[in-house]
Write a protein that holds these residues in place. Structure first.
Motif, short mmCIF file in Angstrom:
data_model
loop_
_atom_site.label_atom_id
_atom_site.label_comp_id
_atom_site.label_asym_id
_atom_site.label_seq_id
_atom_site.Cartn_x
_atom_site.Cartn_y
_atom_site.Cartn_z
N PHE A 9 0.87 -1.16 0.00
CA PHE A 9 0.00 0.00 0.00
C PHE A 9 0.91 1.22 0.00
CE2 PHE A 9 -3.18 -2.74 2.29
CZ PHE A 9 -4.14 -2.71 1.29
N VAL A 15 2.02 8.42 -4.14
CA VAL A 15 1.40 8.45 -5.48
C VAL A 15 1.78 9.75 -6.19
CG1 VAL A 15 -0.77 8.47 -6.77
CG2 VAL A 15 -0.50 6.94 -4.79
N ILE A 30 -9.53 9.97 -10.78
CA ILE A 30 -10.32 8.93 -10.10
C ILE A 30 -11.80 9.13 -10.41
CG2 ILE A 30 -11.10 8.09 -7.85
CD1 ILE A 30 -8.20 8.68 -6.86
N PRO A 36 -6.50 4.51 -10.63
CA PRO A 36 -6.91 3.53 -9.61
C PRO A 36 -7.57 4.18 -8.40
CG PRO A 36 -4.65 3.11 -10.34
CD PRO A 36 -5.07 4.40 -10.95
N THR A 37 -8.56 3.50 -7.88
CA THR A 37 -9.28 3.95 -6.71
C THR A 37 -8.51 3.56 -5.44
OG1 THR A 37 -11.34 3.62 -7.90
CG2 THR A 37 -11.51 3.79 -5.52
N PRO A 38 -8.44 4.46 -4.48
CA PRO A 38 -7.74 4.10 -3.25
C PRO A 38 -8.53 3.07 -2.43
CG PRO A 38 -8.74 6.26 -3.03
CD PRO A 38 -8.94 5.83 -4.45
N ARG A 46 -6.69 6.35 3.44
CA ARG A 46 -6.77 5.61 2.18
C ARG A 46 -5.37 5.38 1.67
NH1 ARG A 46 -11.54 7.87 -1.53
NH2 ARG A 46 -13.25 7.49 -0.10
N TRP A 48 -3.17 3.39 -1.90
CA TRP A 48 -3.26 2.79 -3.23
C TRP A 48 -2.38 1.55 -3.27
CZ3 TRP A 48 -4.14 7.69 -2.14
CH2 TRP A 48 -5.10 8.38 -2.85
N GLU A 52 -1.24 -1.27 -8.91
CA GLU A 52 -2.25 -0.57 -9.72
C GLU A 52 -1.72 0.76 -10.23
OE1 GLU A 52 -6.26 -2.51 -7.76
OE2 GLU A 52 -5.83 -0.40 -7.37
N VAL A 53 -0.97 1.46 -9.40
CA VAL A 53 -0.38 2.73 -9.84
C VAL A 53 0.67 2.45 -10.91
CG1 VAL A 53 0.96 4.75 -9.12
CG2 VAL A 53 -0.88 3.88 -7.66
N TRP A 56 -1.03 1.76 -14.17
CA TRP A 56 -1.50 3.01 -14.77
C TRP A 56 -0.34 3.73 -15.45
CZ3 TRP A 56 -0.20 8.12 -14.07
CH2 TRP A 56 -1.05 9.06 -14.65
#
Length: 70
Positions: A9, A15, A30, A36-38, A46, A48, A52-53, A56
């Motif tokens: 995370f 990020v 978002i 990506p959604t947190p 929250r 990420w 996922e980052v 992206w």
């Protein structure tokens, strides 16, 4: 979903640092479904998923390479 034990995370500040996007730009993307959604960690925290980052970011590179400048 089964998570990779090596997954991490990352915070909003991480990020921002990795993507060079501002906080407002991240949340705008978002809201558009383009970032990506947190994941809720606690009631007001929250984070990420690093993967996922990174995915992206890779997609941005792939898009750039599909449309090279002349």
């Amino acid at each position: 979903m089964i998570i990779d034990p090596n997954e991490q995370f990352i915070s909003l500040n991480d990020v921002i640092q990795k993507t060079s996007l501002s906080r407002s730009s991240i949340y705008e993307l978002i809201n558009k479904g383009e970032f990506p959604t947190p994941v809720p960690i606690r009631s007001r925290k929250r984070a990420w998923l690093l993967s996922e980052v990174a995915t992206w970011m890779q997609a941005r590179l792939t898009e750039r390479d599909r449309h090279p400048r002349d």
